[in-house]
Design a protein around this motif. Sequence first.
Motif, PDB file in Angstrom:
ATOM      1  N   GLN A 139       0.842  -1.193   0.000  1.00 42.16           N
ATOM      2  CA  GLN A 139       0.000   0.000   0.000  1.00 42.16           C
ATOM      3  C   GLN A 139       0.878   1.243   0.000  1.00 42.16           C
ATOM      4  OE1 GLN A 139      -2.687   1.081   3.445  1.00 42.16           O
ATOM      5  NE2 GLN A 139      -4.235   0.469   1.947  1.00 42.16           N
ATOM      6  N   GLY A 140       0.564   2.168  -0.900  1.00 37.88           N
ATOM      7  CA  GLY A 140       1.377   3.370  -1.036  1.00 37.88           C
ATOM      8  C   GLY A 140       2.491   3.238  -2.055  1.00 37.88           C
ATOM      9  N   PRO A 168     -17.366   2.856  -1.289  1.00 36.19           N
ATOM     10  CA  PRO A 168     -17.325   4.079  -0.487  1.00 36.19           C
ATOM     11  C   PRO A 168     -16.719   3.935   0.904  1.00 36.19           C
ATOM     12  CG  PRO A 168     -19.575   3.270  -0.721  1.00 36.19           C
ATOM     13  CD  PRO A 168     -18.735   2.447  -1.626  1.00 36.19           C
ATOM     14  N   TYR A 169     -17.079   2.902   1.654  1.00 36.52           N
ATOM     15  CA  TYR A 169     -16.747   2.881   3.090  1.00 36.52           C
ATOM     16  C   TYR A 169     -15.672   1.873   3.491  1.00 36.52           C
ATOM     17  CZ  TYR A 169     -21.160   5.465   3.436  1.00 36.52           C
ATOM     18  OH  TYR A 169     -22.157   6.393   3.287  1.00 36.52           O
ATOM     19  N   ARG A 170     -15.432   0.844   2.696  1.00 33.88           N
ATOM     20  CA  ARG A 170     -14.501  -0.207   3.121  1.00 33.88           C
ATOM     21  C   ARG A 170     -13.070   0.311   3.143  1.00 33.88           C
ATOM     22  NH1 ARG A 170     -15.100  -5.197  -0.500  1.00 33.88           N
ATOM     23  NH2 ARG A 170     -14.072  -3.847  -2.023  1.00 33.88           N
ATOM     24  N   ILE A 171     -12.393   0.097   4.263  1.00 32.34           N
ATOM     25  CA  ILE A 171     -10.993   0.498   4.421  1.00 32.34           C
ATOM     26  C   ILE A 171     -10.050  -0.672   4.154  1.00 32.34           C
ATOM     27  CG2 ILE A 171      -9.248   1.311   6.074  1.00 32.34           C
ATOM     28  CD1 ILE A 171     -11.490   2.847   7.497  1.00 32.34           C
ATOM     29  N   ALA A 172     -10.382  -1.842   4.693  1.00 34.05           N
ATOM     30  CA  ALA A 172      -9.488  -2.995   4.547  1.00 34.05           C
ATOM     31  C   ALA A 172     -10.273  -4.271   4.766  1.00 34.05           C
ATOM     32  CB  ALA A 172      -8.329  -2.912   5.540  1.00 34.05           C
ATOM     33  N   THR A 178      -2.792  -1.241  12.051  1.00 32.30           N
ATOM     34  CA  THR A 178      -1.332  -1.090  11.934  1.00 32.30           C
ATOM     35  C   THR A 178      -0.815  -1.639  10.607  1.00 32.30           C
ATOM     36  OG1 THR A 178      -0.842  -3.210  13.021  1.00 32.30           O
ATOM     37  CG2 THR A 178      -1.121  -1.264  14.441  1.00 32.30           C
ATOM     38  N   ARG A 179      -1.631  -2.403   9.908  1.00 32.32           N
ATOM     39  CA  ARG A 179      -1.218  -2.917   8.608  1.00 32.32           C
ATOM     40  C   ARG A 179      -1.432  -1.889   7.499  1.00 32.32           C
ATOM     41  NH1 ARG A 179      -4.180  -8.607   7.991  1.00 32.32           N
ATOM     42  NH2 ARG A 179      -3.302  -8.385   5.865  1.00 32.32           N
ATOM     43  N   LEU A 180      -2.106  -0.796   7.810  1.00 27.98           N
ATOM     44  CA  LEU A 180      -2.273   0.278   6.844  1.00 27.98           C
ATOM     45  C   LEU A 180      -1.002   1.104   6.777  1.00 27.98           C
ATOM     46  CD1 LEU A 180      -5.832   1.536   7.911  1.00 27.98           C
ATOM     47  CD2 LEU A 180      -5.282  -0.093   6.081  1.00 27.98           C
ATOM     48  N   PRO A 185      -5.293   7.939   5.873  1.00 27.60           N
ATOM     49  CA  PRO A 185      -6.211   8.758   6.683  1.00 27.60           C
ATOM     50  C   PRO A 185      -6.882   7.980   7.806  1.00 27.60           C
ATOM     51  CG  PRO A 185      -6.512   9.220   4.353  1.00 27.60           C
ATOM     52  CD  PRO A 185      -5.564   8.062   4.434  1.00 27.60           C
ATOM     53  N   ALA A 186      -7.115   6.693   7.612  1.00 25.86           N
ATOM     54  CA  ALA A 186      -7.757   5.897   8.652  1.00 25.86           C
ATOM     55  C   ALA A 186      -6.838   5.657   9.846  1.00 25.86           C
ATOM     56  CB  ALA A 186      -8.228   4.565   8.076  1.00 25.86           C
ATOM     57  N   ARG A 187      -5.519   5.775   9.648  1.00 21.25           N
ATOM     58  CA  ARG A 187      -4.594   5.711  10.790  1.00 21.25           C
ATOM     59  C   ARG A 187      -4.419   7.080  11.423  1.00 21.25           C
ATOM     60  NH1 ARG A 187       0.750   2.093  10.221  1.00 21.25           N
ATOM     61  NH2 ARG A 187       0.743   2.649  12.436  1.00 21.25           N
TER      62      ARG A 187
END
Length: 682
Positions: A139-140, A168-172, A178-180, A185-187
Amino acid sequence: MTTPRAGRKRRLAALGRIAATALALALTFAFTPTTAATAAVTTPRTAHTATATALAACATDPATPKRQLRAMWVASVANIDWPSRTGLSASAQQAEFRAWLDLAVQKRMNAVVVQIRPTADAFWPSPYEPWSQWLTGTQGGNPGYDPLAFMVSEAHARNLEFHAWFNPYRIANHADPTRLVSTHPARQHPDWRFAYGGKLYYNPGIPVVRDFIEDAVMDAVTRYDIDGVHLDDYFYPYPASGETIPDAAAYAQYGGGFANIADWRRDNVNLLVKELDQRIHAAKSWVKFGVSPFGIWRNASTDPLGSQTSGMQSYDAIYADTRLWVKQGWVDYIAPQIYWNIGYNVADYKTLTAWWAGTVRGTGVQLFVGQAAYRAGASGESAAWQRPGELSDHLTYNRQHPEVLGDVFFSAKDVRADRIGAVSTLVAAHYSKPALVPAYGAGTAPAGPSITSATRGTGGVALSWQRGGTGTPVSYAVYRVDGSQSAADPCFFADARNLVGTTRATSFTDAGAAAGSAYTYYVTALDRLHTEGGPSAGKVVTGSGSGQFSVIVDNSGPGFTAGSSWGTSTYSGQRYGADYRFADPVSSSDVAWYQAGIPSAGSYKVEVWYPADAGYNSSAPYIVATSGGNQTVYVDQRSGGGAWRSIGTFSLNAGTYNVVGVSRWTAGTGYVIADAVRVTKL
């Protein structure tokens, strides 16, 4: 229920014609059966009435509809479809995506729905969210190119609509923040998220979160030439056994005025849909906004307005009031996922299709059906899904409901797999001819083009044309009618039986033209909303018995060869076919060659086609392999493009060989272009 805003009312009024089959056919064209000169002085009301009367009398074939959305979902999450795995090189990713588009073209589809924001990440350089992990595996991680720009360009080069699909809403698909990536933004805003069912989600009830999601979507809308914004069925999470959505604190803070948390949750989703609709159309009025919800809104046993089904209700389970969105006109199209077979007692395909047709009736919202290609012939599926004709029968039933304007298939890999021949059966029965995308909104019909050449060659009949004097055409439709026609009968165009293809270029090769038959060709222009103008004057092409020989070799077809230094581009709309080649000038030949089969020795006219641009070469060397040796003709590619340009008449030997080449060895400046050549015996 509130009243839809005035701007939406105007769009709905323009789209209301889809309610009646006869009227839909009557308004297929904005032309009368007159010459261009006569049409120019005919009043709009008279022209409209004459056209409606003429087309209403035409016999049409329901198996060859003039307009029908045909699309497939291309899923990126978990590498379902594309990329096939993480870590592929940019060129490998691009080759895979081109193959998906080529599959869509092969199946005579006219749109793709591509997932570009699967898990609060991006398939473009977004200032709001990180690069998607499904590209590089990290990611990134920058993939080294802009996938969204590439995908849109490639889709449009094949005249496929590109609908950008956002979750729209699912992050992971896991619950560990911590895996993000650390900049996610969610962290950075842990209060924006919650964990549920082993996954991470943005909290739909927090206003700043809704604004953020909309901003992320609008970044793609404003920066890229997409044709649609598409949301899938994931709103509030699907129920997880034994768990409660942890949003009580947000409800306490923001839920004032709502008697219960369920109504508040529905309102949160309603606001996202309503506001996205407003923002999308404020930025780009032509971009369509659609949703593909779970197939059941509510069951009639719960709500008399619901369907005669007994499955999960999206209104209650995931707080998606999809019926309200249709009735309020907050979406331009709805594509319910009716993923059940005909006769399934819990949720029968026919029952739900009829319910959705009734729901959109009179609203102007377009209805496309989400089809479960993934179930056809799959191991473990019911007997109904082991029948090759199940999917085809769905489309046959759709004909009973004129509100159904097309279908979207999940997903691309299942279309390609074609298990038990289910997709092939469907294509043979329903997609035997191309189809135009259903018109959207109140467009302006472009003037009819002017066909400048129609030449029969070994690859078919090659057409080229110039745009008409008024309007802004984005694409063109090519029609072929048997025999030599003295006038354009409106019934030629009432359905797709005479439609042979569409393109965004001003040229087209009809590879299906029979060698010994005479035809009359017509070309029409369409605007961004798929409003179709009147036809060109007919262009007659006689049978091959006349003895004329002509062959076209395009850079993307057999017979063309070029070294690795020659790039491929779709930049210019003046190109011939899907793309063209370009290279920097150098002090070496490095010729891009066009091979052709010359039937007999004699005199041949050689014409070249290239897109012109101020940055292209001022003295591009064209090499002709004549019977007396190579001759070089220099062409200024800064002007005169987008049409066949003769470079002379030459004596050629018989045989199959490299007849024409484009060299990079020139004193001229700018890219050397290699697009197409045409060789005609005199």
